[in-house]
Design a protein around this motif. Structure first.
Motif, PDB file in Angstrom:
ATOM      1  N   ALA A  54       0.723  -1.207  -0.106  1.00 48.33           N
ATOM      2  CA  ALA A  54      -0.054   0.070  -0.076  1.00 48.33           C
ATOM      3  C   ALA A  54       0.824   1.276  -0.110  1.00 48.33           C
ATOM      4  N   LEU A  55       2.136   1.084   0.355  1.00 47.42           N
ATOM      5  CA  LEU A  55       2.914   2.458   0.660  1.00 47.42           C
ATOM      6  C   LEU A  55       4.336   2.185  -0.227  1.00 47.42           C
ATOM      7  N   PRO A  56       4.882   3.247  -0.525  1.00 48.36           N
ATOM      8  CA  PRO A  56       6.026   3.266  -1.405  1.00 48.36           C
ATOM      9  C   PRO A  56       7.295   2.885  -0.303  1.00 48.36           C
ATOM     10  N   ALA A  57       7.274   1.864   0.319  1.00 49.07           N
ATOM     11  CA  ALA A  57       8.303   1.370   1.348  1.00 49.07           C
ATOM     12  C   ALA A  57       9.393   0.493   0.459  1.00 49.07           C
ATOM     13  N   ASP A  58      10.548   0.327   0.540  1.00 49.98           N
ATOM     14  CA  ASP A  58      11.480  -0.151   0.128  1.00 49.98           C
ATOM     15  C   ASP A  58      11.824  -1.373   1.172  1.00 49.98           C
ATOM     16  N   MET A  59      11.341  -2.494   0.984  1.00 52.88           N
ATOM     17  CA  MET A  59      11.439  -3.518   2.158  1.00 52.88           C
ATOM     18  C   MET A  59      12.465  -4.261   1.973  1.00 52.88           C
ATOM     19  N   GLY A  60      13.392  -3.991   1.018  1.00 48.69           N
ATOM     20  CA  GLY A  60      14.669  -4.419   0.939  1.00 48.69           C
ATOM     21  C   GLY A  60      15.825  -3.772   1.714  1.00 48.69           C
ATOM     22  N   ARG A  61      15.332  -2.732   2.426  1.00 47.20           N
ATOM     23  CA  ARG A  61      16.073  -1.574   3.188  1.00 47.20           C
ATOM     24  C   ARG A  61      15.209  -1.323   4.443  1.00 47.20           C
ATOM     25  N   GLN A  62      15.384  -2.199   5.738  1.00 45.84           N
ATOM     26  CA  GLN A  62      14.344  -1.866   6.598  1.00 45.84           C
ATOM     27  C   GLN A  62      15.306  -1.902   8.056  1.00 45.84           C
ATOM     28  N   GLY A  63      15.072  -0.795   8.787  1.00 47.56           N
ATOM     29  CA  GLY A  63      15.570  -0.854  10.064  1.00 47.56           C
ATOM     30  C   GLY A  63      14.395  -0.971  11.188  1.00 47.56           C
ATOM     31  N   ILE A  64      14.692  -1.356  12.500  1.00 51.67           N
ATOM     32  CA  ILE A  64      13.787  -1.552  13.524  1.00 51.67           C
ATOM     33  C   ILE A  64      14.327  -0.934  14.878  1.00 51.67           C
ATOM     34  N   MET A  65      13.445  -0.262  15.647  1.00 53.48           N
ATOM     35  CA  MET A  65      13.870   0.269  16.960  1.00 53.48           C
ATOM     36  C   MET A  65      12.717   0.392  17.682  1.00 53.48           C
ATOM     37  N   GLY A  66      12.824   0.526  18.983  1.00 54.81           N
ATOM     38  CA  GLY A  66      11.588   0.544  19.842  1.00 54.81           C
ATOM     39  C   GLY A  66      12.185   1.039  21.301  1.00 54.81           C
ATOM     40  N   HIS A  67      11.023   1.327  22.089  1.00 55.24           N
ATOM     41  CA  HIS A  67      11.476   1.791  23.476  1.00 55.24           C
ATOM     42  C   HIS A  67      10.853   0.738  24.604  1.00 55.24           C
ATOM     43  N   SER A  68      11.763   0.546  25.490  1.00 55.98           N
ATOM     44  CA  SER A  68      11.115  -0.096  26.866  1.00 55.98           C
ATOM     45  C   SER A  68      10.782  -1.748  26.225  1.00 55.98           C
ATOM     46  N   MET A  69       9.338  -2.001  26.593  1.00 55.14           N
ATOM     47  CA  MET A  69       8.844  -3.236  25.672  1.00 55.14           C
ATOM     48  C   MET A  69       8.961  -3.309  24.449  1.00 55.14           C
ATOM     49  N   GLY A  70       8.921  -2.138  23.907  1.00 56.05           N
ATOM     50  CA  GLY A  70       9.282  -2.012  22.325  1.00 56.05           C
ATOM     51  C   GLY A  70      10.803  -2.218  21.918  1.00 56.05           C
ATOM     52  N   GLY A  71      11.690  -1.972  22.752  1.00 51.57           N
ATOM     53  CA  GLY A  71      12.881  -2.130  22.786  1.00 51.57           C
ATOM     54  C   GLY A  71      12.941  -3.476  22.727  1.00 51.57           C
ATOM     55  N   HIS A  72      12.643  -4.537  23.654  1.00 55.77           N
ATOM     56  CA  HIS A  72      12.441  -5.845  23.595  1.00 55.77           C
ATOM     57  C   HIS A  72      12.076  -6.447  22.575  1.00 55.77           C
ATOM     58  N   GLY A  73      10.821  -5.918  21.894  1.00 54.92           N
ATOM     59  CA  GLY A  73      10.206  -6.370  20.644  1.00 54.92           C
ATOM     60  C   GLY A  73      11.259  -6.162  19.495  1.00 54.92           C
ATOM     61  N   ALA A  74      11.821  -4.818  19.371  1.00 51.49           N
ATOM     62  CA  ALA A  74      12.598  -4.671  18.125  1.00 51.49           C
ATOM     63  C   ALA A  74      13.803  -5.697  18.164  1.00 51.49           C
ATOM     64  N   ILE A  75      14.530  -5.871  19.265  1.00 55.52           N
ATOM     65  CA  ILE A  75      15.718  -6.593  19.046  1.00 55.52           C
ATOM     66  C   ILE A  75      15.298  -8.185  19.213  1.00 55.52           C
ATOM     67  N   THR A  76      14.235  -8.631  19.649  1.00 55.69           N
ATOM     68  CA  THR A  76      13.966  -9.965  19.503  1.00 55.69           C
ATOM     69  C   THR A  76      13.368 -10.255  18.116  1.00 55.69           C
ATOM     70  N   ILE A  77      12.433  -9.468  17.709  1.00 60.48           N
ATOM     71  CA  ILE A  77      12.150  -9.623  16.255  1.00 60.48           C
ATOM     72  C   ILE A  77      13.395  -9.627  15.202  1.00 60.48           C
ATOM     73  N   ALA A  78      14.157  -8.735  15.413  1.00 67.17           N
ATOM     74  CA  ALA A  78      15.502  -8.803  14.453  1.00 67.17           C
ATOM     75  C   ALA A  78      16.102 -10.063  14.623  1.00 67.17           C
ATOM     76  N   LEU A  79      16.371 -10.601  15.839  1.00 59.83           N
ATOM     77  CA  LEU A  79      17.075 -11.815  16.051  1.00 59.83           C
ATOM     78  C   LEU A  79      16.475 -13.090  15.466  1.00 59.83           C
ATOM     79  N   ARG A  80      15.109 -12.942  15.688  1.00 53.67           N
ATOM     80  CA  ARG A  80      14.319 -13.949  15.005  1.00 53.67           C
ATOM     81  C   ARG A  80      14.097 -14.013  13.615  1.00 53.67           C
ATOM     82  N   ASN A  81      14.342 -13.131  12.942  1.00 52.44           N
ATOM     83  CA  ASN A  81      14.135 -12.625  11.539  1.00 52.44           C
ATOM     84  C   ASN A  81      15.759 -12.248  10.917  1.00 52.44           C
ATOM     85  N   PRO A  82      16.499 -13.269  10.958  1.00 49.37           N
ATOM     86  CA  PRO A  82      17.910 -12.674  10.542  1.00 49.37           C
ATOM     87  C   PRO A  82      17.960 -12.372   9.245  1.00 49.37           C
TER      88      PRO A  82
END
Length: 288
Positions: A139-167
């Motif tokens: 739906a949006l002009p997102a280049d999914m070949g170039r993604q980053g992820i970050m988060g705060h507190s519970m979301g910091g946990h989520g960002a790091i674990t999702i990155a680790l679980r999706n190498p």
């Protein structure tokens, strides 16, 4: 899938647009909202890198969007920002029986619940890691070949674990005051025990330190932690993540910011550094 998106709001912002969308989620079985900042570089068939921001306990998609002040820098760097909600919501969605803030509504913990009554709607890992990215890509002009992820507190946990679980999916990973090891703190024990049941081995599949210990890797990691954060000692424990990264040889930039607390004043103070960290790494990522 584009027609499945309902536009809640659109606001001109630093030459781009700040949008909020609503859609029906197959994963959560509820209506879900997310915020999307489209930088001025997006458009005319051009896709731009996307950075995901996962918020913390009690938050919605609005907290980061309104309080962090990230749009100016994202516009300069040509980054799309996507901020999902933190849990399913609606009359049919169960909440913490005692009405506590750290479980249930606003506290999805970025896992797929396996325990009743949570398993029907609380599927935030699948929503954030699979369903929403597919929707954004269509739906949006997102280049999914170039993604980053970050988060705060519970979301910091989520960002790091999702990155680790999706190498290999995320070229850049960072966090503000993340819950570094939920198996070793009260917030994590309550959330993972409630959503996943009593088997602590299942909890380790959603613990950054345990995932790293088990061989999961990200290229490098940036974390900011305020020294005046009132959750630092009991809940966040950055020293555990620091030790896990050191043992695994993962380059970790851990910045202990003197006098800063857990609030969005802290995030707003350093969000430019994080976005520039992401932009540098996303520039190196191959175009699709």
């Amino acid at each position: 899938m584009a027609e499945a998106l309902e536009t809640v709001s659109r606001n001109r912002c630093f030459g781009g647009e700040q949008r909020v969308y609503r859609h029906r989620s197959a994963e959560t079985g509820t209506d879900m909202r997310f915020a999307a900042f489209l930088p001025p570089q997006a458009g005319e068939g051009r896709r731009v890198p996307v950075v995901w921001f996962l918020a913390g306990l009690t938050c919605t998609e609005e907290n980061f969007t309104v309080k962090a002040g990230a749009q100016r820098v994202a516009a300069d760097l040509g980054l799309m920002l996507i901020a999902p909600d933190t849990s399913p919501r609606g009359e049919s969605v169960p909440d913490d029986p005692q009405g506590a803030y750290d479980f249930g509504l606003g506290a999805g913990f970025y896992v797929d619940a396996t325990q009743e009554p949570w398993s029907k709607h609380y599927r935030m890992e699948s929503y954030v890691a699979r369903e929403l990215p597919a929707l954004v890509e269509s739906a949006l002009p997102a280049d999914m070949g170039r993604q980053g992820i970050m988060g705060h507190s519970m979301g910091g946990h989520g960002a790091i674990t999702i990155a680790l679980r999706n190498p290999g999916r995320f070229a850049a990973v960072s966090a503000f005051a993340p819950i570094s090891s939920p198996v070793n703190c009260p917030w994590g024990e309550k959330a993972l025990g409630g959503y996943l049941g009593p088997d602590r081995a299942k909890w380790r599949e959603h613990d950054s330190c345990a995932l790293i210990e088990g061989g999961a890797r990200v290229p490098d990691l940036m974390v900011d932690q305020g020294t005046a954060d009132n959750f630092l000692e009991a809940q966040l424990k950055p020293q555990l993540l620091e030790a896990a990264c050191a043992r695994a040889g993962i380059p970790l930039t851990l910045r202990r910011q003197e006098g800063y607390d857990h609030s969005y004043f802290f995030i707003a103070s350093f969000v430019e550094d994080h976005l520039r960290w992401h932009a540098e790494r996303l520039r190196r990522a191959p175009h699709p």
